[in-house]
Design a protein around this motif. Structure first.
Motif, PDB file in Angstrom:
ATOM      1  N   TRP A 220      63.678  -9.225 -91.044  1.00 37.35           N
ATOM      2  CA  TRP A 220      63.011  -8.131 -91.548  1.00 37.35           C
ATOM      3  C   TRP A 220      61.413  -8.462 -90.870  1.00 37.35           C
ATOM      4  O   TRP A 220      60.954  -7.774 -90.268  1.00 37.35           O
ATOM      5  CB  TRP A 220      62.741  -7.779 -92.936  1.00 37.35           C
TER       6      TRP A 220
ATOM      7  N   THR B  53      59.448   0.315 -92.849  1.00 34.06           N
ATOM      8  CA  THR B  53      60.837   0.798 -92.632  1.00 34.06           C
ATOM      9  C   THR B  53      61.200   1.616 -91.538  1.00 34.06           C
ATOM     10  O   THR B  53      62.361   1.444 -90.908  1.00 34.06           O
ATOM     11  CB  THR B  53      61.248   1.836 -93.923  1.00 34.06           C
TER      12      THR B  53
ATOM     13  N   ILE C 102      61.354  -1.153 -88.574  1.00 32.68           N
ATOM     14  CA  ILE C 102      62.597  -1.734 -88.712  1.00 32.68           C
ATOM     15  C   ILE C 102      63.896  -0.864 -88.330  1.00 32.68           C
ATOM     16  O   ILE C 102      64.812  -1.082 -87.495  1.00 32.68           O
ATOM     17  CB  ILE C 102      62.869  -2.134 -90.372  1.00 32.68           C
TER      18      ILE C 102
ATOM     19  N   TYR D 242      68.430  -1.113 -95.034  1.00 34.68           N
ATOM     20  CA  TYR D 242      68.123  -2.296 -94.738  1.00 34.68           C
ATOM     21  C   TYR D 242      67.458  -3.139 -95.753  1.00 34.68           C
ATOM     22  O   TYR D 242      67.819  -4.114 -96.382  1.00 34.68           O
ATOM     23  CB  TYR D 242      67.696  -2.792 -93.444  1.00 34.68           C
ATOM     24  N   THR D 243      66.291  -2.388 -96.065  1.00 34.69           N
ATOM     25  CA  THR D 243      65.368  -2.973 -96.959  1.00 34.69           C
ATOM     26  C   THR D 243      65.905  -3.000 -98.471  1.00 34.69           C
ATOM     27  O   THR D 243      65.627  -3.930 -99.182  1.00 34.69           O
ATOM     28  CB  THR D 243      64.120  -2.180 -97.129  1.00 34.69           C
TER      29      THR D 243
END
Length: 291
Positions: free
Chosen positions: A19, A47, A50, A99-100
């Motif tokens: 990340w 975010t 990413i 993903y986070t």
């Protein structure tokens, strides 16, 4: 920390390193996309970066058929020309949040040896995504309601201009240019579409389809049918349409009042329950002490 929780924690930390790496490498590569995106459309720049990175590196494509409803909503809010860009932003933010969320859930689960905390983190991420989607629906509903509310006044202006001797086309253009409000913005788009070569059917069809509202659709179809008719018939059509849209606006106002009343029921019910508890609790205490 058991072997399983260590593995979970290490997986989360690896995702965190990835990340951070993607954020640092791509922080300046999506400036144009980020600057054009409304802040209410994404959770954070992190975010978003990413998500953009994943789309770029893995060549993620979005099925326009599956995203059809969302594209229509974005077209109604920002115009058909920019709908694909805003779809790109929304999907990137969603990928970044997922993903986070997974990354943080794994780290929290590993640190506290609690799967429940990890699930809560995932649920929170899901709620953020749901809230962003709900926000788009609310914006579309607000704009559609506002346009239907403004439509009777716009038709009244058209009626006056046609009655004063202008053609229906010229009356539409003047009303669109002089007016202020959401309905007039959409009317100006019709003028722009026609200036770019679109036919009446295409220009007014696009006007109606941006919101898929039966009142706007009926008005647009009726406009196309009456553009070629004489002044007397056009004035008659506009007066009938004006009366009908004023009735629609009245019903809309009444519905809002009913919705407001229904929203008041829950607080009143909670107050009623609180009063009952305040009255009954001392009585129960007295009965208990008696026995």
């Amino acid at each position: 920390m058991t072997a399983i929780t260590k593995a979970i924690f290490c997986t989360g930390m690896v995702m965190a390193v990835i990340w951070i790496f993607m954020y640092i490498v791509n922080i300046n590569k999506f400036d144009r996309e980020i600057e054009s995106a409304p802040k209410k459309m994404y959770l954070s720049i992190g975010t978003l970066i990413i998500g953009f990175s994943f789309i770029k590196y893995f060549h993620v494509k979005f099925d326009r058929v599956k995203c059809g409803k969302l594209i229509k909503k974005l077209s109604s809010l920002y115009g058909e020309l920019y709908a694909n860009y805003y779809l790109y932003v929304i999907k990137a933010d969603k990928i970044g949040i997922i993903y986070t969320g997974v990354m943080l859930a794994l780290i929290v689960t590993g640190i506290f040896s609690s799967a429940a905390l990890g699930v809560l983190v995932m649920i929170f991420g899901g709620l953020v995504i749901w809230n962003e989607e709900r926000s788009i629906d609310e914006q579309v509903d607000y704009k559609k309601t506002k346009m239907v509310s403004e439509l009777p006044v716009a038709i009244s202006k058209l009626t006056l201009l046609v009655g004063a001797g202008k053609t229906l086309r010229n009356a539409w253009e003047q009303t669109a240019v002089d007016g202020e409000g959401l309905i007039y913005e959409e009317m100006r788009k019709v003028v722009e579409d026609k200036a770019n070569g679109a036919t009446d059917e295409v220009a007014f069809g696009s006007f109606a389809n941006r919101f898929e509202d039966k009142n706007l659709k009926k008005f647009a179809v009726s406009m196309v049918q009456n553009l070629q008719k004489g002044d007397a018939e056009q004035i008659k059509f506009l007066k009938e349409m004006s009366n009908e849209m004023w009735d629609t606006k009245k019903k809309l106002v009444m519905k809002k009042l009913e919705d407001a009343k229904s929203l008041m029921i829950l607080p009143l019910f909670m107050i009623f329950i609180g009063i009952l508890i305040m009255i009954i609790a001392p009585m129960l205490g007295s009965v208990g002490s008696f026995f």
